[in-house]
Design a protein around this motif. Structure first.
Motif, PDB file in Angstrom:
ATOM      1  N   ASP A 171      37.498  55.239  46.117  1.00  0.00           N
ATOM      2  CA  ASP A 171      37.672  55.367  47.572  1.00  0.00           C
ATOM      3  C   ASP A 171      39.004  54.787  48.052  1.00  0.00           C
ATOM      4  OD1 ASP A 171      35.163  56.553  47.751  1.00  0.00           O
ATOM      5  OD2 ASP A 171      34.148  54.628  48.060  1.00  0.00           O
ATOM      6  N   GLY A 172      40.060  55.121  47.338  1.00  0.00           N
ATOM      7  CA  GLY A 172      41.385  54.766  47.817  1.00  0.00           C
ATOM      8  C   GLY A 172      41.868  53.378  47.485  1.00  0.00           C
ATOM      9  N   GLN A 173      41.139  52.634  46.662  1.00  0.00           N
ATOM     10  CA  GLN A 173      41.614  51.308  46.299  1.00  0.00           C
ATOM     11  C   GLN A 173      41.113  50.894  44.918  1.00  0.00           C
ATOM     12  OE1 GLN A 173      40.147  48.143  48.823  1.00  0.00           O
ATOM     13  NE2 GLN A 173      38.141  49.095  49.040  1.00  0.00           N
ATOM     14  N   TRP A 174      41.827  49.938  44.336  1.00  0.00           N
ATOM     15  CA  TRP A 174      41.458  49.421  43.028  1.00  0.00           C
ATOM     16  C   TRP A 174      40.431  48.307  43.158  1.00  0.00           C
ATOM     17  CZ3 TRP A 174      42.534  51.566  38.493  1.00  0.00           C
ATOM     18  CH2 TRP A 174      43.606  52.458  38.419  1.00  0.00           C
ATOM     19  N   HIS A 175      39.446  48.353  42.291  1.00  0.00           N
ATOM     20  CA  HIS A 175      38.454  47.278  42.186  1.00  0.00           C
ATOM     21  C   HIS A 175      38.639  46.673  40.792  1.00  0.00           C
ATOM     22  CE1 HIS A 175      36.235  48.547  45.846  1.00  0.00           C
ATOM     23  NE2 HIS A 175      36.726  49.739  45.510  1.00  0.00           N
ATOM     24  N   ASN A 176      39.218  45.489  40.753  1.00  0.00           N
ATOM     25  CA  ASN A 176      39.640  44.901  39.483  1.00  0.00           C
ATOM     26  C   ASN A 176      38.713  43.796  38.990  1.00  0.00           C
ATOM     27  OD1 ASN A 176      41.924  46.535  39.281  1.00  0.00           O
ATOM     28  ND2 ASN A 176      43.156  45.111  40.510  1.00  0.00           N
ATOM     29  N   GLU A 177      38.629  43.713  37.682  1.00  0.00           N
ATOM     30  CA  GLU A 177      37.943  42.607  37.031  1.00  0.00           C
ATOM     31  C   GLU A 177      38.904  41.412  36.952  1.00  0.00           C
ATOM     32  OE1 GLU A 177      34.715  42.831  36.014  1.00  0.00           O
ATOM     33  OE2 GLU A 177      34.778  44.827  36.926  1.00  0.00           O
ATOM     34  N   PRO A 178      38.380  40.201  36.794  1.00  0.00           N
ATOM     35  CA  PRO A 178      39.279  39.053  36.601  1.00  0.00           C
ATOM     36  C   PRO A 178      40.162  39.276  35.372  1.00  0.00           C
ATOM     37  CG  PRO A 178      37.041  38.308  37.073  1.00  0.00           C
ATOM     38  CD  PRO A 178      36.956  39.794  36.864  1.00  0.00           C
ATOM     39  N   LYS A 179      41.404  38.860  35.463  1.00  0.00           N
ATOM     40  CA  LYS A 179      42.331  39.034  34.346  1.00  0.00           C
ATOM     41  C   LYS A 179      41.915  38.160  33.168  1.00  0.00           C
ATOM     42  CE  LYS A 179      46.184  40.120  37.426  1.00  0.00           C
ATOM     43  NZ  LYS A 179      47.436  39.650  38.057  1.00  0.00           N
ATOM     44  N   GLY A 202      52.176  33.074  35.313  1.00  0.00           N
ATOM     45  CA  GLY A 202      51.284  32.050  34.779  1.00  0.00           C
ATOM     46  C   GLY A 202      51.667  30.620  35.084  1.00  0.00           C
ATOM     47  N   THR A 203      52.963  30.311  35.072  1.00  0.00           N
ATOM     48  CA  THR A 203      53.366  28.935  35.386  1.00  0.00           C
ATOM     49  C   THR A 203      52.936  28.557  36.791  1.00  0.00           C
ATOM     50  OG1 THR A 203      55.265  28.887  33.878  1.00  0.00           O
ATOM     51  CG2 THR A 203      55.360  27.437  35.793  1.00  0.00           C
ATOM     52  N   ILE A 204      53.236  29.421  37.745  1.00  0.00           N
ATOM     53  CA  ILE A 204      52.989  29.078  39.147  1.00  0.00           C
ATOM     54  C   ILE A 204      51.500  29.135  39.485  1.00  0.00           C
ATOM     55  CG2 ILE A 204      53.443  29.807  41.519  1.00  0.00           C
ATOM     56  CD1 ILE A 204      56.293  30.504  40.608  1.00  0.00           C
ATOM     57  N   THR A 205      50.765  30.101  38.963  1.00  0.00           N
ATOM     58  CA  THR A 205      49.327  30.124  39.228  1.00  0.00           C
ATOM     59  C   THR A 205      48.634  28.924  38.588  1.00  0.00           C
ATOM     60  OG1 THR A 205      48.954  31.624  37.352  1.00  0.00           O
ATOM     61  CG2 THR A 205      49.203  32.625  39.537  1.00  0.00           C
ATOM     62  N   THR A 206      49.161  28.471  37.447  1.00  0.00           N
ATOM     63  CA  THR A 206      48.594  27.276  36.813  1.00  0.00           C
ATOM     64  C   THR A 206      48.863  26.036  37.654  1.00  0.00           C
ATOM     65  OG1 THR A 206      48.797  28.200  34.592  1.00  0.00           O
ATOM     66  CG2 THR A 206      48.627  25.813  34.755  1.00  0.00           C
ATOM     67  N   LEU A 207      50.062  25.910  38.207  1.00  0.00           N
ATOM     68  CA  LEU A 207      50.364  24.783  39.092  1.00  0.00           C
ATOM     69  C   LEU A 207      49.438  24.793  40.303  1.00  0.00           C
ATOM     70  CD1 LEU A 207      54.260  24.869  38.953  1.00  0.00           C
ATOM     71  CD2 LEU A 207      52.783  23.111  37.961  1.00  0.00           C
ATOM     72  N   ALA A 208      49.166  25.976  40.832  1.00  0.00           N
ATOM     73  CA  ALA A 208      48.238  26.071  41.959  1.00  0.00           C
ATOM     74  C   ALA A 208      46.834  25.637  41.543  1.00  0.00           C
ATOM     75  CB  ALA A 208      48.218  27.496  42.494  1.00  0.00           C
ATOM     76  N   ALA A 209      46.399  26.056  40.356  1.00  0.00           N
ATOM     77  CA  ALA A 209      45.069  25.677  39.870  1.00  0.00           C
ATOM     78  C   ALA A 209      44.963  24.169  39.675  1.00  0.00           C
ATOM     79  CB  ALA A 209      44.768  26.405  38.566  1.00  0.00           C
ATOM     80  N   ILE A 210      46.043  23.547  39.196  1.00  0.00           N
ATOM     81  CA  ILE A 210      46.057  22.089  39.036  1.00  0.00           C
ATOM     82  C   ILE A 210      45.978  21.412  40.395  1.00  0.00           C
ATOM     83  CG2 ILE A 210      47.447  20.108  38.292  1.00  0.00           C
ATOM     84  CD1 ILE A 210      48.570  21.924  36.068  1.00  0.00           C
ATOM     85  N   ASP A 211      46.770  21.904  41.351  1.00  0.00           N
ATOM     86  CA  ASP A 211      46.762  21.336  42.697  1.00  0.00           C
ATOM     87  C   ASP A 211      45.381  21.453  43.329  1.00  0.00           C
ATOM     88  OD1 ASP A 211      47.911  20.159  45.014  1.00  0.00           O
ATOM     89  OD2 ASP A 211      48.188  22.145  45.907  1.00  0.00           O
ATOM     90  N   GLU A 243      37.161  25.791  37.019  1.00  0.00           N
ATOM     91  CA  GLU A 243      37.040  27.185  36.574  1.00  0.00           C
ATOM     92  C   GLU A 243      38.003  28.027  37.397  1.00  0.00           C
ATOM     93  OE1 GLU A 243      33.673  30.727  36.130  1.00  0.00           O
ATOM     94  OE2 GLU A 243      33.060  28.618  36.337  1.00  0.00           O
ATOM     95  N   TYR A 244      38.838  28.805  36.726  1.00  0.00           N
ATOM     96  CA  TYR A 244      39.879  29.558  37.417  1.00  0.00           C
ATOM     97  C   TYR A 244      39.275  30.568  38.389  1.00  0.00           C
ATOM     98  CZ  TYR A 244      44.224  32.126  38.153  1.00  0.00           C
ATOM     99  OH  TYR A 244      45.332  32.707  38.720  1.00  0.00           O
ATOM    100  N   ASP A 245      39.797  30.576  39.606  1.00  0.00           N
ATOM    101  CA  ASP A 245      39.325  31.501  40.646  1.00  0.00           C
ATOM    102  C   ASP A 245      40.552  32.115  41.321  1.00  0.00           C
ATOM    103  OD1 ASP A 245      38.343  32.788  42.900  1.00  0.00           O
ATOM    104  OD2 ASP A 245      36.839  31.256  43.325  1.00  0.00           O
ATOM    105  N   GLY A 246      40.833  33.375  40.982  1.00  0.00           N
ATOM    106  CA  GLY A 246      42.006  34.045  41.519  1.00  0.00           C
ATOM    107  C   GLY A 246      41.984  34.188  43.023  1.00  0.00           C
ATOM    108  N   GLU A 297      48.302  35.743  43.132  1.00  0.00           N
ATOM    109  CA  GLU A 297      47.643  36.019  41.861  1.00  0.00           C
ATOM    110  C   GLU A 297      47.967  37.438  41.412  1.00  0.00           C
ATOM    111  OE1 GLU A 297      44.842  37.487  40.230  1.00  0.00           O
ATOM    112  OE2 GLU A 297      44.793  36.000  38.632  1.00  0.00           O
ATOM    113  N   GLN A 298      48.400  38.255  42.358  1.00  0.00           N
ATOM    114  CA  GLN A 298      48.829  39.622  42.055  1.00  0.00           C
ATOM    115  C   GLN A 298      50.289  39.610  41.626  1.00  0.00           C
ATOM    116  OE1 GLN A 298      45.985  41.884  45.373  1.00  0.00           O
ATOM    117  NE2 GLN A 298      48.192  41.843  45.622  1.00  0.00           N
ATOM    118  N   ASP A 299      50.623  40.480  40.670  1.00  0.00           N
ATOM    119  CA  ASP A 299      51.995  40.504  40.155  1.00  0.00           C
ATOM    120  C   ASP A 299      52.325  41.906  39.653  1.00  0.00           C
ATOM    121  OD1 ASP A 299      50.717  40.644  37.608  1.00  0.00           O
ATOM    122  OD2 ASP A 299      50.690  38.457  37.468  1.00  0.00           O
TER     123      ASP A 299
END
Length: 300
Positions: free
Chosen positions: A22-30, A198-207, A212-215, A280-282
């Motif tokens: 329906d016009g959009q992507w439904h993605n699984e966690p990476k 990955g570097t920046i999303t990991t820094l965000a996860a640490i902050d 458990e990682y949550d995009g 989290e999108q790239d």
């Protein structure tokens, strides 16, 4: 339509599975496999160890893609593969483990796709944005608006590549990279700096102290210059075992997160950036959309 997008990076191989409805992507966690293709031989070629780890990852990806019912599988390789003399041979061999088409992106293409993937939903406001993607082997910057991406750069600095330099001392990465960054000429009203990869999303996860990682929580998170410096000071003198107990820090990044964070502080100081917003999108999402639109014909 169901698609698998595979990012063959210098530190890890990532997988994005998604279904277009329906016009959009439904993605699984990476999903992610740490393979360290960026840790190469002295002559710059990919090591047997990293290639074998990658082939194992491709085998597992093939199973996941089959179980998901994938119609199209596209892999794209970045710094480690494009710089290695045996990069093409490696990708050709990888195709025997996973049925896919592939592309080896230039640094400029990597920057452009990262911008498109991170900002595909934000550009309608007409503002100008900049993205930074700190990978294992290179760092990409891009600047643009809804009309065009009119400036991009790829620099040979990454978390895996600069780890030995970082290990020499707390200011070594900053000293070596502070004059690296080219002037960024913004051609309109500026919005924000967006951090991806990955570097920046990991820094965000640490902050965020994620156990458990949550995009969804990563998306849009604000990282200040002071926060990044605090994480560097927290982690620099920890042993690897101590770092493994830090919430948000994945085992595959425990030994390279400091060097990656130091690249980020160098960038922020050079452009006088007080904070960035994390996406989290790239580039994976950009290539996913391009695959659907049929504007690109990947070659094997």
């Amino acid at each position: 339509m169901k698609a698998a997008i595979i990012d063959v990076g210098s530190n890890s191989i990532r997988l994005l599975l998604g279904t277009y409805i329906d016009g959009q992507w439904h993605n699984e966690p990476k999903r992610l496999w740490t393979t360290r293709l960026g840790k190469r031989n002295e002559d710059g070629s990919l090591t047997t160890e990293s290639m074998d780890a990658s082939y194992k990852a491709f085998s597992e990806i093939a199973t996941l893609a089959k179980d998901y019912g994938v119609d199209h599988c596209l892999a794209f390789a970045t710094s480690a593969v494009r710089e290695a003399s045996n990069g093409i041979a490696f990708m050709e061999q990888a195709m025997t483990y996973c049925s896919m088409t592939y592309r080896i992106l230039s640094g400029d293409e990597e920057a452009v796709y990262g911008f498109k993937g991170a900002l595909q939903d934000c550009l309608a406001d007409g503002l100008h944005y900049a993205t930074i993607d700190i990978g294992g082997g290179s760092t990409e910057l891009a600047l643009g608006s809804k009309d065009s991406i009119y400036w991009s750069r790829s620099y040979p600095v990454g978390a895996v590549r600069l780890r030995p330099l970082s290990d020499e001392g707390p200011q070594r990465v900053w000293e070596e990279t502070r004059f690296l960054w080219d002037p960024m000429m913004i051609e309109g009203t500026f919005g924000d700096f967006i951090g991806i990869g990955g570097t920046i999303t990991t820094l965000a996860a640490i902050d965020l102290k994620m156990t458990e990682y949550d995009g969804h929580k990563i998306q849009g998170h604000k990282l200040s210059r002071e926060c990044v410096e605090g994480i560097i000071l927290q982690l620099r003198y920890m042993s690897r075992d101590e770092r493994l107990h830090v919430p948000g820090l994945q085992p595959g990044r425990a030994d390279i997160i400091v060097s990656g964070a130091e690249i980020l502080t160098s960038f922020m100081d050079a452009y006088e950036v007080p904070h960035i917003f994390v996406s989290e999108q790239d580039g994976m999402e950009a290539l996913q959309q391009e695959l659907f639109e049929g504007h690109d014909e990947p070659t094997q």
